[in-house]
Design an enzyme around this catalytic site. Structure first.
Site, PDB file in Angstrom:
ATOM      1  N   GLU A   1      24.242  89.282 -75.943  1.00 38.87           N
ATOM      2  CA  GLU A   1      23.206  89.274 -76.994  1.00 38.87           C
ATOM      3  C   GLU A   1      22.996  87.877 -77.559  1.00 38.87           C
ATOM      4  O   GLU A   1      21.865  87.499 -77.878  1.00 38.87           O
ATOM      5  CB  GLU A   1      23.608  90.215 -78.130  1.00 38.87           C
ATOM      6  CG  GLU A   1      23.497  91.687 -77.755  1.00 38.87           C
ATOM      7  CD  GLU A   1      24.097  92.595 -78.809  1.00 38.87           C
ATOM      8  OE1 GLU A   1      24.352  92.134 -79.940  1.00 38.87           O
ATOM      9  OE2 GLU A   1      24.337  93.766 -78.485  1.00 38.87           O
ATOM     10  N   VAL A   2      24.071  87.158 -77.743  1.00 32.49           N
ATOM     11  CA  VAL A   2      23.965  85.828 -78.367  1.00 32.49           C
ATOM     12  C   VAL A   2      24.205  84.767 -77.288  1.00 32.49           C
ATOM     13  O   VAL A   2      25.289  84.718 -76.693  1.00 32.49           O
ATOM     14  CB  VAL A   2      24.989  85.664 -79.512  1.00 32.49           C
ATOM     15  CG1 VAL A   2      24.865  84.277 -80.130  1.00 32.49           C
ATOM     16  CG2 VAL A   2      24.791  86.746 -80.564  1.00 32.49           C
TER      17      VAL A   2
ATOM     18  N   ASP B   1      33.912  89.156 -86.074  1.00 32.75           N
ATOM     19  CA  ASP B   1      32.648  89.739 -85.644  1.00 32.75           C
ATOM     20  C   ASP B   1      32.057  90.526 -86.817  1.00 32.75           C
ATOM     21  O   ASP B   1      32.760  91.231 -87.530  1.00 32.75           O
ATOM     22  CB  ASP B   1      32.869  90.658 -84.434  1.00 32.75           C
ATOM     23  CG  ASP B   1      31.563  90.989 -83.731  1.00 32.75           C
ATOM     24  OD1 ASP B   1      31.369  90.530 -82.593  1.00 32.75           O
ATOM     25  OD2 ASP B   1      30.727  91.721 -84.321  1.00 32.75           O
TER      26      ASP B   1
ATOM     27  N   HIS C   1      35.216  87.562 -77.008  1.00 29.04           N
ATOM     28  CA  HIS C   1      35.624  88.599 -77.954  1.00 29.04           C
ATOM     29  C   HIS C   1      37.118  88.853 -77.761  1.00 29.04           C
ATOM     30  O   HIS C   1      37.572  89.026 -76.627  1.00 29.04           O
ATOM     31  CB  HIS C   1      34.923  89.927 -77.651  1.00 29.04           C
ATOM     32  CG  HIS C   1      33.429  89.926 -77.747  1.00 29.04           C
ATOM     33  ND1 HIS C   1      32.751  90.495 -78.797  1.00 29.04           N
ATOM     34  CD2 HIS C   1      32.469  89.457 -76.904  1.00 29.04           C
ATOM     35  CE1 HIS C   1      31.445  90.386 -78.606  1.00 29.04           C
ATOM     36  NE2 HIS C   1      31.252  89.752 -77.454  1.00 29.04           N
TER      37      HIS C   1
ATOM     38  N   HIS D   1      30.898  82.913 -76.066  1.00 31.86           N
ATOM     39  CA  HIS D   1      31.911  83.418 -76.997  1.00 31.86           C
ATOM     40  C   HIS D   1      32.835  84.372 -76.267  1.00 31.86           C
ATOM     41  O   HIS D   1      32.425  85.091 -75.352  1.00 31.86           O
ATOM     42  CB  HIS D   1      31.270  84.109 -78.200  1.00 31.86           C
ATOM     43  CG  HIS D   1      30.244  85.139 -77.850  1.00 31.86           C
ATOM     44  ND1 HIS D   1      28.963  84.803 -77.464  1.00 31.86           N
ATOM     45  CD2 HIS D   1      30.300  86.495 -77.824  1.00 31.86           C
ATOM     46  CE1 HIS D   1      28.273  85.909 -77.222  1.00 31.86           C
ATOM     47  NE2 HIS D   1      29.064  86.947 -77.421  1.00 31.86           N
TER      48      HIS D   1
ATOM     49  N   ASN E   1      30.667  88.432 -72.290  1.00 31.29           N
ATOM     50  CA  ASN E   1      29.469  88.952 -71.645  1.00 31.29           C
ATOM     51  C   ASN E   1      28.572  87.778 -71.268  1.00 31.29           C
ATOM     52  O   ASN E   1      28.488  86.802 -72.021  1.00 31.29           O
ATOM     53  CB  ASN E   1      28.726  89.885 -72.606  1.00 31.29           C
ATOM     54  CG  ASN E   1      29.584  91.069 -73.032  1.00 31.29           C
ATOM     55  OD1 ASN E   1      30.225  91.685 -72.189  1.00 31.29           O
ATOM     56  ND2 ASN E   1      29.619  91.375 -74.320  1.00 31.29           N
TER      57      ASN E   1
END
Ligand code: AMP
Length: 125
Positions: free
Chosen positions: A104-105, A35, A111, A109, A96
């Site tokens: 956000e993206v 990240d 994390h 993904h 998320n």
């Protein structure tokens, strides 16, 4: 499902090689990189190479091969980075999704965060 994938999102651009990344591991279906704004000593992102917007989209529409590869790679990275609880001190895996998830993206993904105690899962409001 009715998800619309944005081919200009930053992870799509990373996958096309338009933006550099610090790759940890790569397979035919999956990429893992550091990240850019790490929130813990270990903070890596596991992403599928396919065009999936978020977790539920991936779970519903990815092929069995993509889903298996993604999770095998995630396990490998936990071992490689020393956070797997059998040999290390553990980690937090977070994904998320959407507005309430504060994603956000818009490319799925996971994390993986570790290297320090991660605190409680979600703040009580
Ligand atoms: P999320 O809020 O779950 O969508 O998280 C997006 C994550 O992507 C954040 O932790 C960002 O720091 C990270 N990020 C954004 N751009 C890049 C990039 N170019 N390389 C690596 N990580 C990035």
């Amino acid at each position: 499902m009715t998800y619309t994938y944005d081919d200009q999102n930053i992870f799509a651009r990373i996958l096309r090689g338009e933006i550099p990344n610090k790759t940890v591991l790569e397979t035919a279906h999956t990429l893992v990189f550091h990240d850019i704004n790490p929130l813990a000593p270990v903070h890596v992102l596991v992403i599928p190479k396919g065009r999936y917007v978020c977790f539920d989209h991936f779970c519903a529409e990815a092929s069995d091969a993509e889903i298996v590869d993604f999770h095998r790679v995630a396990a490998k990275v936990c071992a490689m980075t020393g956070v797997a609880p059998d040999r290390g001190d553990g980690f937090r895996a977070i994904t998320n999704a959407g507005a309430n998830g504060v994603q956000e993206v818009p490319h799925y993904h996971l994390h993986i965060l570790g290297g320090r105690p991660m605190g409680r899962m979600v703040a009580k409001v």
